[in-house]
Design an enzyme around this catalytic site. Structure first.
Site, PDB file in Angstrom:
ATOM      1  N   ASN A   1      93.956  -3.383  36.752  1.00  0.00           N
ATOM      2  CA  ASN A   1      93.897  -4.208  37.960  1.00  0.00           C
ATOM      3  C   ASN A   1      94.681  -3.644  39.130  1.00  0.00           C
ATOM      4  O   ASN A   1      94.475  -4.044  40.260  1.00  0.00           O
ATOM      5  CB  ASN A   1      94.399  -5.628  37.650  1.00  0.00           C
ATOM      6  CG  ASN A   1      95.730  -5.629  36.938  1.00  0.00           C
ATOM      7  OD1 ASN A   1      95.873  -5.069  35.858  1.00  0.00           O
ATOM      8  ND2 ASN A   1      96.725  -6.243  37.557  1.00  0.00           N
TER       9      ASN A   1
ATOM     10  N   CYS B   1      98.526 -10.297  40.886  1.00  0.00           N
ATOM     11  CA  CYS B   1      98.045 -11.276  39.900  1.00  0.00           C
ATOM     12  C   CYS B   1      99.208 -11.824  39.111  1.00  0.00           C
ATOM     13  O   CYS B   1      99.067 -12.755  38.348  1.00  0.00           O
ATOM     14  CB  CYS B   1      97.054 -10.679  38.917  1.00  0.00           C
ATOM     15  SG  CYS B   1      96.012  -9.455  39.567  1.00  0.00           S
TER      16      CYS B   1
HETATM   17  N1  PLP Z   1      94.022  -9.619  33.311  1.00  0.00           N
HETATM   18  C1  PLP Z   1      93.802  -8.883  34.406  1.00  0.00           C
HETATM   19  C2  PLP Z   1      93.429  -7.443  34.252  1.00  0.00           C
HETATM   20  C3  PLP Z   1      93.892  -9.443  35.675  1.00  0.00           C
HETATM   21  O1  PLP Z   1      93.663  -8.699  36.750  1.00  0.00           O
HETATM   22  C4  PLP Z   1      94.241 -10.814  35.786  1.00  0.00           C
HETATM   23  C5  PLP Z   1      94.386 -11.335  37.133  1.00  0.00           C
HETATM   24  O2  PLP Z   1      94.971 -12.256  37.505  1.00  0.00           O
HETATM   25  C6  PLP Z   1      94.448 -11.559  34.595  1.00  0.00           C
HETATM   26  C7  PLP Z   1      94.334 -10.916  33.373  1.00  0.00           C
HETATM   27  C8  PLP Z   1      94.814 -13.014  34.594  1.00  0.00           C
HETATM   28  O3  PLP Z   1      93.750 -13.803  35.023  1.00  0.00           O
HETATM   29  P1  PLP Z   1      93.971 -15.350  35.335  1.00  0.00           P
HETATM   30  O4  PLP Z   1      95.153 -15.428  36.256  1.00  0.00           O
HETATM   31  O5  PLP Z   1      92.710 -15.775  35.997  1.00  0.00           O
HETATM   32  O6  PLP Z   1      94.228 -16.045  34.062  1.00  0.00           O
END
Ligand code: PLP
Length: 385
Positions: A150, A326
């Site tokens: 990410n 994130c």
């Molecule tokens: N995994 C990855 C690679 C992410 O980019 C994110 C982004 O927030 C997440 C997990 C977590 O997602 P969420 O916050 O929608 O639970």
């Protein structure tokens, strides 16, 4: 003008996603567990959503479980599968560059007595398949590897990794956090040897607070959330029907014109990287071309702290992220992922991520590039004094 270039943090819902969510909230608002007509109607939405998502992955609808998002999906996949398979072994493998939604459950499992190997990455963020091969042992029960990083957009060699794992021992489970890959590329878990796969809807123009976990029907996994027994007892709690309807609509739209969107994203990525590379002292960290994620460009601007640049861009209506947006740890000064790439401290401190969606325009990219051209010399001069 405004340029929202933070689509890996989250995306705007599409009109049709909004309509689907509102329809369920305002008209077809029944509880799928109710025995009357309103419940049956709501159950139909869930079934449709499950079928839609299953179709995008070419899996069985029975293998799709709705969750509150990828964080829950990852927690459930790792902790639920580790608990269910602990008699077969206590060793887990993951990478050093996972999202905290994988790293933290792994840390928790270590506290519970499991042993975890964290595979290192090269300067672009790739794991080495040899390292993976060497890490596998008789005690290994689960491998978790993100599909697309990410922060820098590196695509990990998921299919090759799964093949190696399954060849070593077909009983070892293979999980992938596919948050940044789903809707950007075609993923077929059955063919690829992926047993579990996590997704969040809000990264693909769906609503927040809904996602899913694909769980191959052969996987032994314990539920994490106990209660009323919804979703075959595997994930209790009143079903988020508006969310599921929104997720299904978002998934349909993402996969309807995937190739077209991908081309558009790759054009944007090229435009952005070409523009950045023409500037003085800018280091593009992300890989180029279509072997990397088409929607993420990470770059360092030595001489300017990323936070300063982020806010200077924000003043012009340009939204990007520094480090891991994130993760809600706003105090985290440098990204743990970028550290794993062994960047010099100067690059570490000055990295920004620009991330696009299929609705991002070339004008937004040009607007951002122009702002950088104007801001960088000024901020660098200021930083020197
Ligand atoms: N995994 C990855 C690679 C992410 O980019 C994110 C982004 O927030 C997440 C997990 C977590 O997602 P969420 O916050 O929608 O639970």
């Amino acid at each position: 003008m405004e340029a929202y270039l933070d689509n890996s943090a989250t995306t705007r819902c599409t009109q049709r996603v909004r309509d689907a969510v509102v329809q369920v909230m305002m008209e077809d608002y029944g509880n799928p567990s109710s025995k009357h007509m309103k419940g049956v109607e709501a159950e139909r939405y869930l079934k449709d959503a499950r079928e839609t998502v299953a179709r995008t992955l070419k899996v069985n609808e029975k293998e799709i479980y709705f969750t509150s998002g990828a964080t829950e999906s990852n927690n459930w996949a790792l902790i639920g599968a580790a608990r269910a398979n602990r008699r077969a072994g206590m060793h887990l493998i993951t990478t050093a560059v996972e999202h905290p939604a994988v790293l933290m459950p792994m840390q928790y499992l270590e506290e519970q007595g499991f042993r975890v190997t964290y595979l290192p990455v090269d300067s672009k963020g790739h794991i080495s398949l040899q390292d993976l091969e060497q890490a596998l042992c008789e005690d290994t029960i689960l491998v978790s590897m993100m599909y697309v990083n990410n922060e820098v957009g590196t695509v990990e060699p998921i299919e090759e990794a799964a093949r190696i794992v399954k060849k070593y021992n077909p009983d070892i489970l293979f999980h992938t956090d596919a948050v940044q890959a789903y809707g950007k590329m075609r993923i077929y878990p059955k063919r690829a040897g992926i047993d579990m796969l996590s997704v969040s809807a809000h990264k693909i123009h769906g609503p927040k607070g809904i996602g899913f976990l694909y769980v191959n029907e052969k996987v032994k996994i314990h539920p994490l959330i106990l209660g009323g027994g919804q979703q075959k007892g595997m994930r209790s709690g009143t079903d988020n029907v508006p969310g599921a309807a929104g997720l299904a609509q978002a998934a349909r739209e993402a996969y309807e014109r995937l190739e077209e969107s991908r081309e558009h994203l790759l054009d944007l990525k090229k435009r952005m990287t070409d523009g950045l590379e023409q500037m003085d002292s800018v280091a593009v960290l992300s890989e180029k071309g279509d072997s990397s994620a088409p929607h993420i460009v990470s770059a360092s601007f030595p001489g300017v702290r990323s936070e300063v640049l982020l806010h200077a861009l924000e003043d012009r209506g340009i939204y990007v992220s520094a480090g891991s947006a994130c993760s809600s740890n706003k105090k985290l000064p440098v990204s743990a992922v970028l550290k794993e790439l062994h960047l010099s401290p100067e690059l570490l401190d000055s990295t920004l991520r620009f991330s696009f969606s299929r609705y991002t325009t070339a004008e937004e990219i040009d607007y951002c590039l122009q702002a950088l051209r104007e801001l960088l010399p000024v901020l660098r001069r200021y930083a020197r004094h």
